[in-house]
Each structure stands twice: as structure tokens, then as C-alpha cells.
Design a protein around this motif. Structure first.
Motif, PDB file in Angstrom:
ATOM      1  N   GLN A  48       0.816  -1.213   0.000  1.00  0.00           N
ATOM      2  CA  GLN A  48       0.000   0.000   0.000  1.00  0.00           C
ATOM      3  C   GLN A  48       0.846   1.257   0.000  1.00  0.00           C
TER       4      GLN A  48
ATOM      5  N   GLY B 172      -9.786   3.627  -0.225  1.00  0.00           N
ATOM      6  CA  GLY B 172      -9.930   2.314   0.390  1.00  0.00           C
ATOM      7  C   GLY B 172      -8.735   1.428   0.098  1.00  0.00           C
ATOM      8  N   ALA B 173      -8.273   1.421  -1.160  1.00  0.00           N
ATOM      9  CA  ALA B 173      -7.163   0.547  -1.539  1.00  0.00           C
ATOM     10  C   ALA B 173      -5.892   0.908  -0.773  1.00  0.00           C
ATOM     11  N   LEU B 174      -5.755   2.186  -0.476  1.00  0.00           N
ATOM     12  CA  LEU B 174      -4.509   2.588   0.193  1.00  0.00           C
ATOM     13  C   LEU B 174      -4.586   2.461   1.701  1.00  0.00           C
ATOM     14  N   THR B 175      -5.745   2.471   2.284  1.00  0.00           N
ATOM     15  CA  THR B 175      -5.811   2.555   3.747  1.00  0.00           C
ATOM     16  C   THR B 175      -6.299   1.288   4.415  1.00  0.00           C
ATOM     17  N   ARG B 176      -7.163   0.493   3.753  1.00  0.00           N
ATOM     18  CA  ARG B 176      -7.745  -0.641   4.475  1.00  0.00           C
ATOM     19  C   ARG B 176      -6.709  -1.732   4.668  1.00  0.00           C
TER      20      ARG B 176
ATOM     21  N   ALA C 226       1.827   1.797  -3.519  1.00  0.00           N
ATOM     22  CA  ALA C 226       0.692   2.300  -4.291  1.00  0.00           C
ATOM     23  C   ALA C 226       0.453   3.771  -3.975  1.00  0.00           C
ATOM     24  N   THR C 227       0.637   4.135  -2.726  1.00  0.00           N
ATOM     25  CA  THR C 227       0.469   5.532  -2.340  1.00  0.00           C
ATOM     26  C   THR C 227       1.434   6.410  -3.118  1.00  0.00           C
TER      27      THR C 227
END
Lengths: 654, 100
Positions: free
Chosen positions: A630, B21-25, A633-634
Motif C-alpha cells: 500500500q 480504500g485501496a490505500l488505507t484498508r 501504491a500511495t
């Protein structure tokens, strides 16, 4: 077809033999020794044809002969239309003489080797390969028609001597002697190369034909002097002249046959040949000629003194070689100086005459010494003695060699040494330097007779020594070459009396034709002749008294502190060995340490510093890679967002 | 006729929600669902522009996109099952062995 047109085969045959023996020698009888003999005998036969065609006058009429020189050549490297290198052969009287001497001596030495190296087993293949190569490249050197070709063979000669001196490389002393020979002569080789480069840049050619026929004038004389000086530097290294003489005594670590070849036919003769070949250039540069003469005279003297008390039979002969080579250089230098002052060029003739005689008697002496060593198994003369009873042929042939080198009439050494000294004496009227050199030459003649007969008496006469108990005469294959060589050593002076004499064939400038009667009258009416006979006989007599009659004890030489220290100084070779070692250890090793430090600290420091910086930086930067998908991706989305914003702001989206 | 801007705004909102959502969940299934939302935001754009330009190609692309999304979900869920079997977790914070 003239036989001389096949002269190019002379070096090629032994070179081919070296290849054949090297590849197939293991399966052959004697490790290919008979092939080596055959090849050098064939070269000898061809050399003989060349000599015959030089002598019978067909040399002057054959096609392609210009100014008495037969030449075959082709372009080898064509740099530009003005700069090109040739490869070819160049035959004049000097070449013919050298071909003859080299091929006959090496043939006899290789025949002798069959017995001398008989129990070397599997190493024989290597021996005959290397020795055929040695003979081949020496003949190639003699035939070369330009300095570059000569230099290539020159280096190959050095390589072969390295291989053969280190033949028994499992002995540390032989291995280090081989290295020493290679490195010390390399100093001379570099000088030779510098000389060649000077000649090439000045005169745009390295061909003997062009260089020798060139009119040199003005500022080029200075460059020519420099060039000849450096070329002589090459001769100093190769011919073991002072101060680069120190490798030759150590070279005695090789088999005695190799010593005989190096001393009589190849290697050291190359240096003298180089100066003689370049004589047309040297004759225009009196400064270099004086240097040649001084180096020659000093070498002759110093080497003779060192031979006085050496206990090693081969070392004595090695010193005597250096000393005799000094004579040749002295004659060339003095003769060239005389020629420069328009007083004839007998020096050239006498030097070449001495070279020829020396080849025969030195080969003879070395092969005799080899025969002795073969019989007693030691090289220390103090352990020998009384061998004359058991080794009749060896002792008799060696006596002839010793008489010849000592300059006792009528043996050949007398005639050539007398001529050399006469030339130096004549040059004395031009400069006091030559008077001094003449004195050195006379003193050398005395010492030569003394040390040669010291050697002979210590070895063959007196009480049998420790090692002479089981001595025996050598097999016939060894004694036959000895006998042949002793005939040459005793009688090679006869060339003076055939026809118009040696001087009418081998000469520089004008020929010195002398009928036999004239020659005898001239020689024996000159007081100098008697002077040289007297010193030779007195040297012989002193050795007779000290080492045979023991009328004078040899202890007188060591009885007082002064003579004792002189004696030790001679044994230490004037400290040259220690000096070179110290130089190598202090200067060269010290410099190496500095270079080593520079390499370690500076060069490696830079390299290591760069990699260290990168490693440290990488250690920090790698922490970005967390493994969390993630966060990657960020970063990607943030990056795209920034790009989009930038594109919008800069107007790329409009 | 609904103006095209409405669709675009809705699509942008959906895409931003999905990205958030994709970055935080931390739950991987929820992340997969968020990615589906982002895909559908793009599909919405395709269809909207197809209608706007009277060009059928946009709808064809949307259909392709849906088919590929289905395949992608199948692969993604298969990976998740294996992940659950071997690591006994589908928490993205704990799945980070590919790192320095």
C-alpha cells in the motif's frame, strides 16, 4: 642458380628443427638430438657454400649484388611511403665469416651434447629444442638486413640464453642466474632499442644498405653519435662488457655445452657482431669509438684480474671470455678511430680475426672443461689435479686451447692478439687514451697466460685431488669434437697465409692484402710482437713455477694483509655482485615499496572510497523498500497526481 | 439528457473512494473491493463518453473491462486463499516479506 640464393635457409633449418623436436622429440632417439645435429650440419653446409662463393669471386658476379653485398629482401610493414620496414638477408664477408663460425661451432657442440647430456632423460627434448632455436635465431641475427629484424632475433637470442642457462631450473642458483642474465642484458637491449629509434627518426630507414651508404652531415652527426652510443649500449649488455659483465660468470649455472655455445658462437658474439656490423656508422663518430675502446680495454683488464684466483674452472673461462670480448671491442674502437683519422682499418680485420679464433679456442676450452666436469663431477679446481694421466686427449686438447688463448706462437690466438695490440699501439699516436689502453691490453695478455695455465696445471698436473680418483676419459663422441676444435684452435691462423690472407677477405674500406712472406716479415720485425710474446711466456712461466713446480708457494698471494684483501676483492668480483644486489634491494625494492604504497593507499583508496560511499548511501536508501504494497501504491498515486497537476499547470492538458 | 459533467463527477468521486480504500484498508478483501470500485469508475467514464460521442466502442471497452475484472478477482481471491492457508492472515500490514 647460385648457392648463395639459398642462404635464407640457413636460419630456417634449425628453427624448423626446433619445432619438430619440440613437438615430436619425446618419441625420438636421444630426444631428437640427431635431428638437431642434422639441422645444424645442414646449416653449416649451406654456410660453407656461402663462404666458398664469397672466396672464389663468384660473389662479385652473382645477380643482385651491389657493392659486394648480396641482399634479398621484401617489405614487411609498410607504414607510409617513407616509413617502412623490410625483412631479408644481407650477406657480405662479415656475414659469411659469422655464419661459418656460428654453424661449425654449434654443430660440434651439439654432437658433443649427445654424450654430455646423455643421462638427462626426458629433459633432452627440451634441451635440443632450445638449442636448435638458439642456433637458428643466432644465424638469423647474423643474416638480418636491417636493425629491426636484427633486434627481433637479438631478443630471441636473449630468450634462448635465459631458457638454457636456467635449464636446470629446479636448482635455485640456476633459476636466479637465468633471471640475472635476462634482466642485465635487458638493460642493454633497451639501450639498443633507443639507438634504433634514434636512427629511424633521424634517417627514416633501418636498412643496412641505406644507412651505410648515407652521407651524414651537419646536425645529424650529433644524433648519429647518440644513436651509435646507444647501439653500443646493446652490445655492452649482450657481450657482457663492463659494467654489465656480471651476468656471464653466473651464467655458468647452465650445462657446460650451453656455456660453450653462448661463449663461442652465439649470444656474447652477437654484441661484437653488432658493433662490427654497424662499423660504417661507428666509423663516423669518433666519440663513440673512444667509448667503445675504453669499455673494451677496461673490461679486458678487469675480467682478467677476476679470473686470476677463481677456484671454479668454468668461472675462469667465463672471465676469460669477457676479457677476450673486451679485446675485440678494444680493437674495433681503436681501429675505427684510426679509420676516422684516415690511418687504415686494420682494427676491424683484427677484431674479426680474434672473434673467429676466440670462437674456436673458447669452444674447445669449454668442451674440455665439460669433459673434465663430466669425469670428476665437480667444478672446483682445488679438488682436481693429476687428471692428465687419465684424460690424455682432454688434457692435450685443452693445452692447445690454453696455448692459443694465451697468445703463444704459433697458435692462432697469438696472431690475432698481436694484431689487436698493434692496432691499439698505432692508435696511441692519436690520443694518450690509447696508450693507457695498450698498457691494459699488455697486462691482460700477461694475466691471460697466467690464469689459463694456472687452470691447466691445477686440473691436469700435480697430485691427484679428492675428486680425481675415479676419473676416466670421456667417450669418443665427446673427444672427437675436442680434437676437431683443437685443430681449428691451433691452425685457424693459417687463413692469414692462404692467398692474400684474411685481411683481403674480411675488411672495411680498403682490403689489407698481404702475402705470407710480407706478413711474417712485418710481424717479426716489429718489437711489439716480441713484447707480447714475452708477457705471454712470462705469465705462463709464473703459473708453471707456482702451480706445477711449486717453487713459489701460492700462499704468497694471501700472505700479507694488502694482498689478502686484494685477493678477497677479486673473489667478490670487485663487489659488483653485491653492489647489484644491494641496488636491487635498496633502490629497486624501495621504489617498489613506494609504488606499492601508492597502489594500496591512493589507487585502491579511490576505488574503495567510491564503493564505500555507495554502500553507506544504499544502506539508507534501501529502507524505502518496506514491503508494504500500500505504501508503494500511495507513492505511485501521489506521483501520478503530481504529474497531472504539473501538466495542468504547465498547460500540457489544454 | 443528463449532462456529461454529472457522470464525470460521480466517476471521480467513486475513483477517489476506491483509491482511498485501496490505500488505507488492512483487510485484503476490502482492498480488492476498493479496486473494483476504481475499475467501475473507469467503466462509468467509458459508457458516459460512448453515449456523449455516439460511439459504441466505449461500451465495448467497458464490457471487456468487466470481463477482465472478473478474471482478476478470481486470481486475487485464489491468492488470498493461499495466503490464508500459509500465513493465516490477510492483513496487508503483516504481509511484507519482500523488503530490505
Amino acid at each position: 642458380m647460385q648457392p648463395i640464393e639459398f642462404a635464407w635457409l640457413i636460419p630456417v633449418i634449425p628453427l624448423l628443427a626446433a619445432v619438430v623436436i619440440g613437438l615430436l622429440g619425446r618419441k625420438m632417439k636421444q630426444g631428437g638430438g640427431y635431428i638437431a645435429i642434422g639441422a645444424s650440419a645442414l646449416s653449416f653446409f649451406l654456410s660453407l657454400l656461402v663462404v666458398v662463393s664469397v672466396l672464389d669471386g663468384s660473389f662479385d658476379s652473382a645477380d643482385g649484388i651491389v657493392d659486394g653485398v648480396y641482399e634479398q629482401s621484401g617489405t614487411w610493414i609498410n607504414l607510409t611511403s617513407t616509413y617502412k620496414f623490410e625483412i631479408g638477408i644481407y650477406i657480405d664477408q662479415l656475414t659469411a665469416l659469422m655464419l661459418m663460425v656460428v654453424s661449425i661451432v654449434s654443430t660440434l657442440v651439439i654432437i658433443y651434447s649427445i654424450a654430455y647430456m646423455g643421462d638427462e632423460g626426458g629433459r633432452k627434448r627440451r634441451y635440443y629444442t632450445e638449442i636448435s632455436l638458439f642456433v637458428g635465431v643466432m644465424l638469423g641475427l647474423v643474416l638480418a638486413n636491417n636493425y629491426l629484424e636484427m633486434f627481433i632475433f637479438w631478443e630471441l637470442v636473449g630468450l634462448c640464453s635465459y631458457l638454457l642457462i636456467g635449464f636446470w631450473y629446479h636448482k635455485p642458483s640456476a633459476a636466479s642466474a637465468a633471471k640475472k642474465a635476462f634482466i642485465v642484458t635487458r638493460v642493454g637491449d633497451i639501450m639498443f632499442m633507443i639507438g634504433i629509434i634514434i636512427l629511424f627518426t633521424t634517417f627514416k630507414t633501418l636498412n643496412f644498405r641505406d644507412l651505410f651508404s648515407m652521407e651524414v652531415s651537419g646536425g645529424d652527426i650529433g644524433l648519429l653519435t647518440l644513436g651509435t652510443f646507444f647501439i653500443f649500449g646493446g652490445a655492452i649488455g649482450k657481450s657482457a662488457q663492463f659494467p654489465l659483465h656480471d651476468w656471464l660468470p653466473d651464467a655458468m649455472e647452465g650445462p657446460t655445452t650451453v656455456s660453450a655455445l653462448i661463449h663461442a658462437a652465439t649470444m656474447v658474439k652477437a654484441g661484437v657482431y653488432l658493433v662490427a656490423r654497424s662499423f660504417p656508422l661507428f666509423a663516423q663518430t669518433p666519440e663513440t669509438l673512444i667509448v667503445v675502446a675504453i669499455i673494451g680495454g677496461v673490461t679486458a683488464f678487469i675480467a682478467a684480474t677476476m679470473a686470476l684466483n677463481s677456484p671454479n674452472i668454468k668461472r675462469v673461462l667465463a672471465y676469460s671470455t669477457i676479457s677476450q670480448l673486451g679485446y675485440m671491442m678494444l680493437a674495433l674502437g681503436a681501429g675505427g678511430y684510426l679509420f676516422f683519422n684516415a690511418m687504415g682499418s686494420e682494427g676491424y680485420t683484427s677484431s674479426m680475426f680474434h672473434l673467429m679464433n676466440h670462437a674456436f679456442f673458447k669452444a674447445l676450452l669449454f668442451l674440455c672443461a665439460g669433459s673434465v666436469i663430466h669425469a670428476v663431477g665437480t667444478e672446483d679446481m682445488r679438488l682436481m689435479g693429476g687428471l692428465g694421466k687419465t684424460m690424455k686427449i682432454t688434457s692435450f686438447t685443452m693445452l692447445i686451447g690454453a696455448l692459443s688463448i694465451s697468445g703463444i706462437p704459433p697458435f692462432s690466438g697469438f696472431w690475432s692478439k698481436d694484431e689487436v695490440l698493434a692496432v691499439v699501439w698505432n692508435a696511441g699516436s692519436l690520443s694518450w687514451v690509447f696508450i693507457l689502453l695498450f698498457v691494459l691490453g699488455i697486462a691482460t695478455a700477461f694475466m691471460t697466460a697466467f690464469y689459463m695455465f694456472r687452470l691447466w696445471f691445477m686440473t691436469f698436473k700435480g697430485e691427484p685431488g679428492e675428486a680425481s680418483a675415479h676419473s676416466h676419459e670421456s667417450p669418443r663422441i665427446m673427444t672427437v669434437p675436442l680434437v676437431i676444435l683443437s685443430i681449428f684452435a691451433a691452425a685457424s691462423f693459417l687463413v692469414l697465409f692462404i692467398g692474400d690472407g684474411f685481411g683481403a677477405v674480411v675488411f672495411f674500406g680498403e682490403s689489407h692484402a698481404l702475402q705470407a712472406g710480407e706478413l711474417l716479415a712485418e710481424t717479426f720485425s716489429d718489437p711489439l710482437t716480441y713484447a707480447s710474446i714475452i708477457v705471454a711466456v712470462s705469465g705462463l712461466g709464473l703459473a708453471y713455477l707456482v702451480y706445477y713446480k711449486r717453487r713459489v708457494s701460492s700462499d704468497v698471494f694471501v700472505s700479507t694483509p694488502l694482498t689478502r684483501s686484494l685477493y678477497d676483492l677479486l673473489l667478490k668480483r670487485y663487489g659488483f655482485t653485491a653492489g647489484y644486489d644491494a641496488f636491487a634491494e635498496k633502490a629497486v625494492y624501495g621504489f617498489s615499496l613506494v609504488v606499492d604504497w601508492f597502489d594500496r593507499k591512493v589507487v585502491d583508496g579511490i576505488v574503495n572510497g567510491i564503493s564505500f560511499t555507495l554502500a553507506v548511501a544504499g544502506n539508507y536508501i534501501r529502507r524505502i523498500q518496506t514491503g508494504h504494497v500500500q505504501s508503494y501504491a500511495t507513492v505511485i498515486i501521489a506521483g501520478i497526481a503530481i504529474i497531472l497537476v504539473l501538466l495542468y499547470l504547465l498547460g500540457g492538458l489544454r | 439528457m443528463i449532462p456529461i459533467e454529472y457522470f464525470l463527477v460521480l466517476s471521480a468521486i467513486l475513483f477517489a473512494l476506491g483509491a482511498y480504500g485501496a490505500l488505507t484498508r488492512r483487510n485484503t478483501i476490502v482492498v480488492l473491493m476498493s479496486i473494483e470500485i476504481m475499475l467501475n469508475a473507469a467503466n462509468l467514464n467509458f459508457v458516459a463518453f460512448s453515449s456523449y460521442f455516439n460511439d459504441v466502442r466505449g461500451q465495448v471497452f467497458a464490457l471487456f473491462s468487466i470481463a477482465i475484472a472478473a478474471a482478476e478477482v478470481a486470481v486475487g481471491l485464489a491468492i488470498l486463499l493461499n495466503l490464508m492457508k500459509t500465513r493465516e492472515t490477510i492483513d496487508l500490514q503483516e504481509i511484507h516479506i519482500l523488503r530490505w
